[in-house]
Design a protein around this motif. Sequence first.
Motif, PDB file in Angstrom:
ATOM      1  N   ALA A  69      -6.171 -11.250 -56.533  1.00 29.79           N
ATOM      2  CA  ALA A  69      -4.949 -12.005 -56.801  1.00 29.79           C
ATOM      3  C   ALA A  69      -5.265 -13.213 -57.674  1.00 29.79           C
ATOM      4  O   ALA A  69      -4.556 -13.520 -58.635  1.00 29.79           O
ATOM      5  N   GLN A  70      -6.340 -13.890 -57.332  1.00 27.55           N
ATOM      6  CA  GLN A  70      -6.789 -15.057 -58.085  1.00 27.55           C
ATOM      7  C   GLN A  70      -7.082 -14.671 -59.536  1.00 27.55           C
ATOM      8  O   GLN A  70      -6.673 -15.348 -60.475  1.00 27.55           O
ATOM      9  N   THR A  71      -7.783 -13.563 -59.697  1.00 27.06           N
ATOM     10  CA  THR A  71      -8.135 -13.094 -61.039  1.00 27.06           C
ATOM     11  C   THR A  71      -6.880 -12.812 -61.859  1.00 27.06           C
ATOM     12  O   THR A  71      -6.790 -13.199 -63.024  1.00 27.06           O
ATOM     13  N   ARG A  72      -5.917 -12.143 -61.217  1.00 25.42           N
ATOM     14  CA  ARG A  72      -4.650 -11.877 -61.916  1.00 25.42           C
ATOM     15  C   ARG A  72      -4.002 -13.171 -62.377  1.00 25.42           C
ATOM     16  O   ARG A  72      -3.582 -13.304 -63.526  1.00 25.42           O
ATOM     17  N   LEU A  73      -3.931 -14.141 -61.478  1.00 28.47           N
ATOM     18  CA  LEU A  73      -3.278 -15.408 -61.812  1.00 28.47           C
ATOM     19  C   LEU A  73      -3.950 -16.049 -63.012  1.00 28.47           C
ATOM     20  O   LEU A  73      -3.298 -16.485 -63.965  1.00 28.47           O
ATOM     21  N   TRP A  74      -5.285 -16.078 -62.988  1.00 26.47           N
ATOM     22  CA  TRP A  74      -6.005 -16.711 -64.088  1.00 26.47           C
ATOM     23  C   TRP A  74      -5.806 -15.954 -65.395  1.00 26.47           C
ATOM     24  O   TRP A  74      -5.644 -16.549 -66.461  1.00 26.47           O
ATOM     25  N   ALA A  75      -5.828 -14.642 -65.313  1.00 31.07           N
ATOM     26  CA  ALA A  75      -5.626 -13.852 -66.528  1.00 31.07           C
ATOM     27  C   ALA A  75      -4.282 -14.207 -67.145  1.00 31.07           C
ATOM     28  O   ALA A  75      -4.169 -14.406 -68.356  1.00 31.07           O
ATOM     29  N   ASP A  76      -3.252 -14.308 -66.310  1.00 29.96           N
ATOM     30  CA  ASP A  76      -1.932 -14.690 -66.805  1.00 29.96           C
ATOM     31  C   ASP A  76      -1.979 -16.029 -67.516  1.00 29.96           C
ATOM     32  O   ASP A  76      -1.487 -16.194 -68.619  1.00 29.96           O
ATOM     33  N   ARG A  77      -2.576 -16.992 -66.830  1.00 32.68           N
ATOM     34  CA  ARG A  77      -2.586 -18.344 -67.398  1.00 32.68           C
ATOM     35  C   ARG A  77      -3.302 -18.390 -68.742  1.00 32.68           C
ATOM     36  O   ARG A  77      -2.831 -19.002 -69.696  1.00 32.68           O
ATOM     37  N   TYR A  78      -4.454 -17.728 -68.811  1.00 38.40           N
ATOM     38  CA  TYR A  78      -5.181 -17.745 -70.079  1.00 38.40           C
ATOM     39  C   TYR A  78      -4.395 -17.020 -71.163  1.00 38.40           C
ATOM     40  O   TYR A  78      -4.383 -17.428 -72.322  1.00 38.40           O
ATOM     41  N   ALA A  79      -3.719 -15.940 -70.774  1.00 38.16           N
ATOM     42  CA  ALA A  79      -2.909 -15.233 -71.765  1.00 38.16           C
ATOM     43  C   ALA A  79      -1.799 -16.144 -72.283  1.00 38.16           C
ATOM     44  O   ALA A  79      -1.533 -16.199 -73.491  1.00 38.16           O
ATOM     45  N   GLN A  80      -1.172 -16.887 -71.369  1.00 43.04           N
ATOM     46  CA  GLN A  80      -0.127 -17.818 -71.793  1.00 43.04           C
ATOM     47  C   GLN A  80      -0.666 -18.840 -72.777  1.00 43.04           C
ATOM     48  O   GLN A  80       0.012 -19.273 -73.694  1.00 43.04           O
ATOM     49  N   CYS A  81      -1.910 -19.266 -72.544  1.00 48.23           N
ATOM     50  CA  CYS A  81      -2.485 -20.342 -73.347  1.00 48.23           C
ATOM     51  C   CYS A  81      -2.864 -19.888 -74.744  1.00 48.23           C
ATOM     52  O   CYS A  81      -3.118 -20.720 -75.617  1.00 48.23           O
ATOM     53  N   GLU A  82      -2.908 -18.586 -74.955  1.00 48.78           N
ATOM     54  CA  GLU A  82      -3.325 -18.137 -76.283  1.00 48.78           C
ATOM     55  C   GLU A  82      -2.375 -18.641 -77.364  1.00 48.78           C
ATOM     56  O   GLU A  82      -2.758 -18.763 -78.524  1.00 48.78           O
ATOM     57  N   ILE A  83      -1.168 -18.995 -76.929  1.00 48.18           N
ATOM     58  CA  ILE A  83      -0.214 -19.504 -77.921  1.00 48.18           C
ATOM     59  C   ILE A  83      -0.688 -20.817 -78.529  1.00 48.18           C
ATOM     60  O   ILE A  83      -0.359 -21.140 -79.663  1.00 48.18           O
ATOM     61  N   LEU A  84      -1.484 -21.567 -77.777  1.00 51.96           N
ATOM     62  CA  LEU A  84      -2.026 -22.808 -78.339  1.00 51.96           C
ATOM     63  C   LEU A  84      -2.797 -22.500 -79.614  1.00 51.96           C
ATOM     64  O   LEU A  84      -2.687 -23.222 -80.616  1.00 51.96           O
ATOM     65  N   VAL A  85      -3.608 -21.447 -79.534  1.00 53.83           N
ATOM     66  CA  VAL A  85      -4.436 -21.088 -80.682  1.00 53.83           C
ATOM     67  C   VAL A  85      -3.564 -20.566 -81.822  1.00 53.83           C
ATOM     68  O   VAL A  85      -3.752 -20.940 -82.989  1.00 53.83           O
ATOM     69  N   GLU A  86      -2.576 -19.749 -81.447  1.00 59.37           N
ATOM     70  CA  GLU A  86      -1.691 -19.227 -82.495  1.00 59.37           C
ATOM     71  C   GLU A  86      -1.004 -20.372 -83.234  1.00 59.37           C
ATOM     72  O   GLU A  86      -0.917 -20.374 -84.463  1.00 59.37           O
ATOM     73  N   ARG A  87      -0.529 -21.349 -82.476  1.00 58.45           N
ATOM     74  CA  ARG A  87       0.138 -22.482 -83.131  1.00 58.45           C
ATOM     75  C   ARG A  87      -0.825 -23.229 -84.041  1.00 58.45           C
ATOM     76  O   ARG A  87      -0.465 -23.677 -85.135  1.00 58.45           O
ATOM     77  N   ALA A  88      -2.069 -23.365 -83.586  1.00 54.27           N
ATOM     78  CA  ALA A  88      -3.062 -24.067 -84.399  1.00 54.27           C
ATOM     79  C   ALA A  88      -3.301 -23.328 -85.716  1.00 54.27           C
ATOM     80  O   ALA A  88      -3.431 -23.944 -86.774  1.00 54.27           O
ATOM     81  N   VAL A  89      -3.321 -22.004 -85.640  1.00 53.93           N
ATOM     82  CA  VAL A  89      -3.512 -21.224 -86.864  1.00 53.93           C
ATOM     83  C   VAL A  89      -2.324 -21.432 -87.797  1.00 53.93           C
ATOM     84  O   VAL A  89      -2.491 -21.678 -89.003  1.00 53.93           O
TER      85      VAL A  89
END
Lengths: 210, 210
Positions: free
Chosen positions: A125-145
């Motif tokens: 469950a913990q792993t799932r939660l973290w995977a979600d959060r990191y996936a959400q954060c990928e937008i930070l990188v997209e915006r930077a690009v």
Amino acid sequence: MTDPTTTTPDRRPGGRTARVRAQVLDAVCAELAENGHEGLTMEGVATRAGVHRTTVYRRWRDVGGLLVDVIDAAGEIDWQPPDTGSLRGDLTALNQQIQESLVVQPSLAVALMAASFHSEQAARAQTRLWADRYAQCEILVERAVERGELPAQRTDARSLLIAATAPLYHQLVLLRADPDPHLPERAAETAVLAAAAGAFSVRRRREESM
Amino acid sequence: MTDPTTTTPDRRPGGRTARVRAQVLDAVCAELAENGHEGLTMEGVATRAGVHRTTVYRRWRDVGGLLVDVIDAAGEIDWQPPDTGSLRGDLTALNQQIQESLVVQPSLAVALMAASFHSEQAARAQTRLWADRYAQCEILVERAVERGELPAQRTDARSLLIAATAPLYHQLVLLRADPDPHLPERAAETAVLAAAAGAFSVRRRREESM
DNA sequence: GGCCTAGAGCGACAACTGTCGCGTTAAGAT
DNA sequence: ATCTTAACGCGACAGTTGTCGCTCTAGGCC
């Protein structure tokens, strides 16, 4: 009154059942916060929730089951990654949120991590939660690009995010170092510098053996 | 036969006592390896060691006490940081060692980390061990400076080491990702690039606020 | 060799943990 | 309003965990 299209032939999730669930989950969080993951016991949760032991055993089976439910519940609150206008600012803000969640006493986040070693289910469950959060954060990188802060050459967003945030978890959770108010910013900056130097460019993926 | 200069008026650390200790510590490692940190129980250790329960309780008090002893014993084996001739090579080799220790099944390292959440004492022992290891590794950075790989401007060795190694722990221990054979090298390289860009130069310590 | 006692063995014990069967309550559907 | 039954309450139970007082063994010393 009830929706005629939804037949509920079996389960009975409303009313008392829902109330008991809420009481128990609240009790779990309270116990975690109060006594740490160590003091989390089925008996204690049942007593605090004002519910019989057997009920807790039946519905959640063991401590791991309780934690899965709590973690999943935590995943349902909607969370948005920061948006400060720069990659460095975003990562710093993200790291500050992380640091706060890990440093605050008592830390539910640390308790959940510690406790997720207890049970395979909780760990997943913990792993799932973290995977979600990191996936959400990928937008930070997209915006930077998009802003041109990173080369248009595609960047491995996940690696960048891990590089930026891992030092916090390592220092605070595993090494148990005293919190350093500058660490969030420094870790963010390090990741940005590495990214600028091409450390996360996807092209690197093709092996250039050592 | 016995050394006449050393008077042993009280304690009696030799013979049977030492044998029992060795048996018990061996049993702890075996149990950790076999059943994971979860299956580590005083009863099990005593039985496997061929020793009475009460003995284990008296000498080590609880599971945490056993772990402290095991961790301290691990700290006594002498370990040398790698020396490959380049900073990137050293960090890669270090990371490969870390990855192997975390990935091997069963992993004593992971079991110890997980278990150190159980007891304050074990956590402190773990922290001491890690502090020692990171201190030992600072020589990697010193050698890199001597070789001219890093600017003579002093570099914060510890931050560099953390940046290089943290992603491994984060991915494998906390995120429970599948091991990536390239990760040790990539994380090392990222840290080197960041260092070359001045991410760990001590001058940065003076706040340049965001 | 014999003496002294730290430390191990032993069994009994209370406290705690998890399970089971059965009776009771109230959610949901008519 | 009434019925059905999922889900909870309850007390009893065996298994486990940690403690205590005592006895016995063997390490260290003469």
